[in-house]
Design a protein around this motif. Sequence first.
Motif, mmCIF file in Angstrom:
data_model
loop_
_atom_site.group_PDB
_atom_site.id
_atom_site.type_symbol
_atom_site.label_atom_id
_atom_site.label_comp_id
_atom_site.label_asym_id
_atom_site.label_seq_id
_atom_site.Cartn_x
_atom_site.Cartn_y
_atom_site.Cartn_z
ATOM 1 N N ARG A 328 0.706 -1.132 0.079
ATOM 2 C CA ARG A 328 -0.068 -0.011 -0.185
ATOM 3 C C ARG A 328 0.937 1.198 0.060
ATOM 4 O O ARG A 328 0.412 2.316 -0.347
ATOM 5 C CB ARG A 328 -1.212 0.128 1.157
ATOM 6 N N LEU A 329 2.152 1.168 0.331
ATOM 7 C CA LEU A 329 2.972 2.333 0.324
ATOM 8 C C LEU A 329 3.456 2.832 -1.067
ATOM 9 O O LEU A 329 3.904 3.790 -1.118
ATOM 10 C CB LEU A 329 4.390 2.158 1.193
ATOM 11 N N GLY A 330 3.035 1.978 -2.074
ATOM 12 C CA GLY A 330 3.405 2.448 -3.439
ATOM 13 C C GLY A 330 4.463 1.519 -4.046
ATOM 14 O O GLY A 330 4.609 0.364 -3.726
ATOM 15 N N PRO A 331 5.076 2.006 -5.240
ATOM 16 C CA PRO A 331 5.831 0.907 -5.915
ATOM 17 C C PRO A 331 6.945 0.498 -5.058
ATOM 18 O O PRO A 331 7.416 -0.522 -5.159
ATOM 19 C CB PRO A 331 6.152 1.799 -7.239
ATOM 20 N N GLY A 332 7.492 1.505 -4.524
ATOM 21 C CA GLY A 332 8.690 1.109 -3.774
ATOM 22 C C GLY A 332 8.226 0.033 -2.690
ATOM 23 O O GLY A 332 9.097 -0.869 -2.321
ATOM 24 N N GLY A 333 7.180 0.128 -1.933
ATOM 25 C CA GLY A 333 6.893 -0.725 -1.032
ATOM 26 C C GLY A 333 6.553 -2.255 -1.497
ATOM 27 O O GLY A 333 6.775 -3.191 -1.217
ATOM 28 N N LEU A 334 5.871 -2.128 -2.986
ATOM 29 C CA LEU A 334 5.777 -3.604 -3.593
ATOM 30 C C LEU A 334 6.957 -4.100 -3.882
ATOM 31 O O LEU A 334 7.087 -5.424 -3.659
ATOM 32 C CB LEU A 334 4.750 -2.881 -5.007
ATOM 33 N N ILE A 335 8.000 -3.258 -4.430
ATOM 34 C CA ILE A 335 9.325 -3.884 -4.658
ATOM 35 C C ILE A 335 10.048 -4.539 -3.305
ATOM 36 O O ILE A 335 10.417 -5.607 -3.377
ATOM 37 C CB ILE A 335 10.072 -3.064 -5.361
ATOM 38 N N ALA A 336 9.672 -3.879 -2.217
ATOM 39 C CA ALA A 336 10.191 -4.417 -0.973
ATOM 40 C C ALA A 336 9.573 -5.537 -0.570
ATOM 41 O O ALA A 336 10.267 -6.368 -0.145
ATOM 42 C CB ALA A 336 10.018 -2.918 0.149
ATOM 43 N N ALA A 337 8.234 -5.677 -0.703
ATOM 44 C CA ALA A 337 7.600 -6.779 -0.312
ATOM 45 C C ALA A 337 8.008 -7.940 -1.070
ATOM 46 O O ALA A 337 8.110 -9.006 -0.509
ATOM 47 C CB ALA A 337 6.142 -6.780 -0.511
ATOM 48 N N VAL A 338 7.987 -7.885 -2.631
ATOM 49 C CA VAL A 338 8.529 -8.890 -3.279
ATOM 50 C C VAL A 338 10.072 -9.194 -2.926
ATOM 51 O O VAL A 338 10.443 -10.520 -2.714
ATOM 52 C CB VAL A 338 8.490 -8.599 -4.908
ATOM 53 N N VAL A 339 10.972 -8.365 -2.642
ATOM 54 C CA VAL A 339 12.311 -8.494 -2.197
ATOM 55 C C VAL A 339 12.606 -9.295 -0.899
ATOM 56 O O VAL A 339 13.000 -10.406 -0.822
ATOM 57 C CB VAL A 339 13.108 -7.211 -2.281
ATOM 58 N N ALA A 341 10.085 -11.156 0.217
ATOM 59 C CA ALA A 341 9.366 -12.569 -0.049
ATOM 60 C C ALA A 341 10.698 -13.460 -0.570
ATOM 61 O O ALA A 341 10.618 -14.462 -0.120
ATOM 62 C CB ALA A 341 8.290 -12.574 -0.863
ATOM 63 N N VAL A 342 11.395 -12.993 -1.419
ATOM 64 C CA VAL A 342 12.357 -13.689 -2.201
ATOM 65 C C VAL A 342 13.417 -14.154 -1.041
ATOM 66 O O VAL A 342 13.881 -14.977 -1.106
ATOM 67 C CB VAL A 342 13.144 -12.860 -3.470
ATOM 68 N N LEU A 343 13.882 -12.913 -0.447
ATOM 69 C CA LEU A 343 14.694 -13.449 0.765
ATOM 70 C C LEU A 343 14.077 -14.476 1.865
ATOM 71 O O LEU A 343 15.084 -15.241 2.050
ATOM 72 C CB LEU A 343 15.003 -11.924 1.319
ATOM 73 N N ALA A 344 12.834 -14.294 2.167
ATOM 74 C CA ALA A 344 12.536 -15.181 2.878
ATOM 75 C C ALA A 344 12.545 -16.732 2.282
ATOM 76 O O ALA A 344 12.883 -17.670 3.024
ATOM 77 C CB ALA A 344 11.020 -15.142 3.332
ATOM 78 N N ILE A 345 12.113 -16.864 1.039
ATOM 79 C CA ILE A 345 12.295 -18.004 0.391
ATOM 80 C C ILE A 345 13.499 -18.604 0.384
ATOM 81 O O ILE A 345 13.951 -20.083 0.691
ATOM 82 C CB ILE A 345 11.551 -17.924 -0.978
ATOM 83 N N LEU A 346 14.636 -17.727 0.030
ATOM 84 C CA LEU A 346 15.921 -18.091 0.119
ATOM 85 C C LEU A 346 16.453 -18.481 1.318
ATOM 86 O O LEU A 346 17.242 -19.676 1.360
ATOM 87 C CB LEU A 346 16.839 -17.036 -0.559
ATOM 88 N N GLY A 347 15.894 -17.619 2.241
ATOM 89 C CA GLY A 347 16.409 -18.170 3.796
ATOM 90 C C GLY A 347 15.998 -19.462 4.285
ATOM 91 O O GLY A 347 16.554 -20.306 5.025
ATOM 92 N N ILE A 348 14.525 -19.802 3.784
ATOM 93 C CA ILE A 348 13.869 -21.148 4.165
ATOM 94 C C ILE A 348 14.893 -22.282 3.386
ATOM 95 O O ILE A 348 14.952 -23.296 3.894
ATOM 96 C CB ILE A 348 12.382 -21.175 4.004
ATOM 97 N N PHE A 349 15.120 -22.132 2.104
ATOM 98 C CA PHE A 349 15.843 -22.846 1.318
ATOM 99 C C PHE A 349 17.285 -23.327 1.916
ATOM 100 O O PHE A 349 17.383 -24.648 2.065
ATOM 101 C CB PHE A 349 15.725 -22.594 -0.394
ATOM 102 N N LEU A 350 17.877 -22.209 2.314
ATOM 103 C CA LEU A 350 19.137 -22.561 2.791
ATOM 104 C C LEU A 350 19.023 -23.276 4.159
ATOM 105 O O LEU A 350 19.853 -24.085 4.361
ATOM 106 C CB LEU A 350 20.020 -21.188 2.805
ATOM 107 N N TRP A 351 18.055 -22.931 4.961
ATOM 108 C CA TRP A 351 17.915 -23.499 5.899
ATOM 109 C C TRP A 351 17.671 -24.933 6.080
ATOM 110 O O TRP A 351 18.007 -25.824 6.597
ATOM 111 C CB TRP A 351 16.836 -22.881 7.063
ATOM 112 N N SER A 352 16.794 -25.250 4.947
ATOM 113 C CA SER A 352 16.424 -26.691 4.668
ATOM 114 C C SER A 352 17.586 -27.580 4.333
ATOM 115 O O SER A 352 17.731 -28.656 4.520
ATOM 116 C CB SER A 352 15.444 -26.818 3.689
#
Lengths: 381, 72
Positions: A328-339, A341-352
């Motif tokens: 809702r913060l705008g394009p910057g917030g949207l990019i931050a949310a996606v980034v 999310a990608v970091l969380a996915i990578l983190g979970i993968f590395l943890w696995s």
Amino acid sequence: MDPLILVALVIALALFFDFTNGFHDTANAMATPIATGALKPKTAVALAAILNLVGAFLSTEVAKTISGGLIREGDGGIQIGPELILAGLIGAIVWNLVTWLLGLPSSSSHALFGGLIGAAVVGAGFAVIDGGVLASKILIPAVLAPLTAVTVAFLATRIAYSITRKRERNGFKKGQIFTSSLVSLAHGTNDAQKTMGVITLALIAAGFQSPGTGPEFWVIAACAFAIALGTYSGGWRIIRTMGRGITEIEPAQGFAAEASTTATILASTQLGFALSTTQVASGSVIGTGLGRKGASVRWRTAGRIGIGWLITIPASGAIGAVAALLVRLGPGGLIAAVVLAVLAILGIFLWSLTSRVDHRNLNQPEPGVFVRPKKKRKARR
Amino acid sequence: MIDWVAFLTVFVASLVAACLAVTLFSLGLRIADGEAAWRRPVSILMFALCAVAVLIGLYLIVGDHLLELVGL
């Protein structure tokens, strides 16, 4: 932000969710045939992948309301825009990966509903959630699904063991191949459809597709391949929990559990009382553990699974809500949310990777599970 | 709220279908275990009936979709 980029992001995340849905749910059909040795692990996931692929192509019907009426739309509620769908998908994906890491068979559909609910609440407040529908479509069925499956599988197992003798029971392995194939096919016709619905909704919302039209062929094909690829990847952690973590499964139990899962899922989809495949499949495994004399159910593992079911919607909703706040913060917030999310996915993968589970070490006991040797009886004097 | 009649129907249908399939398959295995001449055809009959149950399941999953695809 350019609508094309936004829709492309939604499609990418939706396909990734479809992939996680595939590997999360492989266990529903294939955990028991793998556990009993009816199918080799790689053969089982390949068969499940093919049947999911076929099932996804056969299913042309698209859920008109992806939220299943949970979120009030139109006059009394909100229109779900691509931004909120994106936030909801982030919630669903991250929670699906967390439960995979923990080896918990939780419902991917509930994760998707939770993510979308969380995003919608941030968009328009709690009034947007239809509490009655939430209770009748998700909460109460979440209790009834495992109870039904436990009862059916318990009786089916009792029947199998009362009719057959020990030396005949390996024959159940052949039957397991058919029953588990039916579960896989049913999964393909149902679950890929949800992602097709999400993508089609995003395309319509962004004006790239006419309202009221069905999914384009490329959407059907992309979703079919994403769920099949996910299924083939095999959610080995969840397969281990379902196949060995809840109870030790023999071929007769595997057949009884799969027959119960198939019958319950088909009856629920045909007779209009939707039950979660994951919850039914888990309930069947517990029921079959109770049904065989001498078998024991590890209630601690079953309890962990139950807690996973309870917190799936709030947890994926919370992640979806945080993503929606950023979006809702705008394009910057949207990019931050996606980034993020990608970091969380990578983190979970590395943890696995620190405790890797795959088809090669599937039969090793889980950490913390000790094998107790049988006590030797003292010789009578 | 909850459609209890629909749930009860699902419960009974699941119970009957699963128990029937398991009974037929188990009888097929049990009857096949022996030397008497009658055992083999009766065992095959049990497996065939079980296969019919699987085909009904297959029809319930894909039947409508296939009919839709071929335009019926």
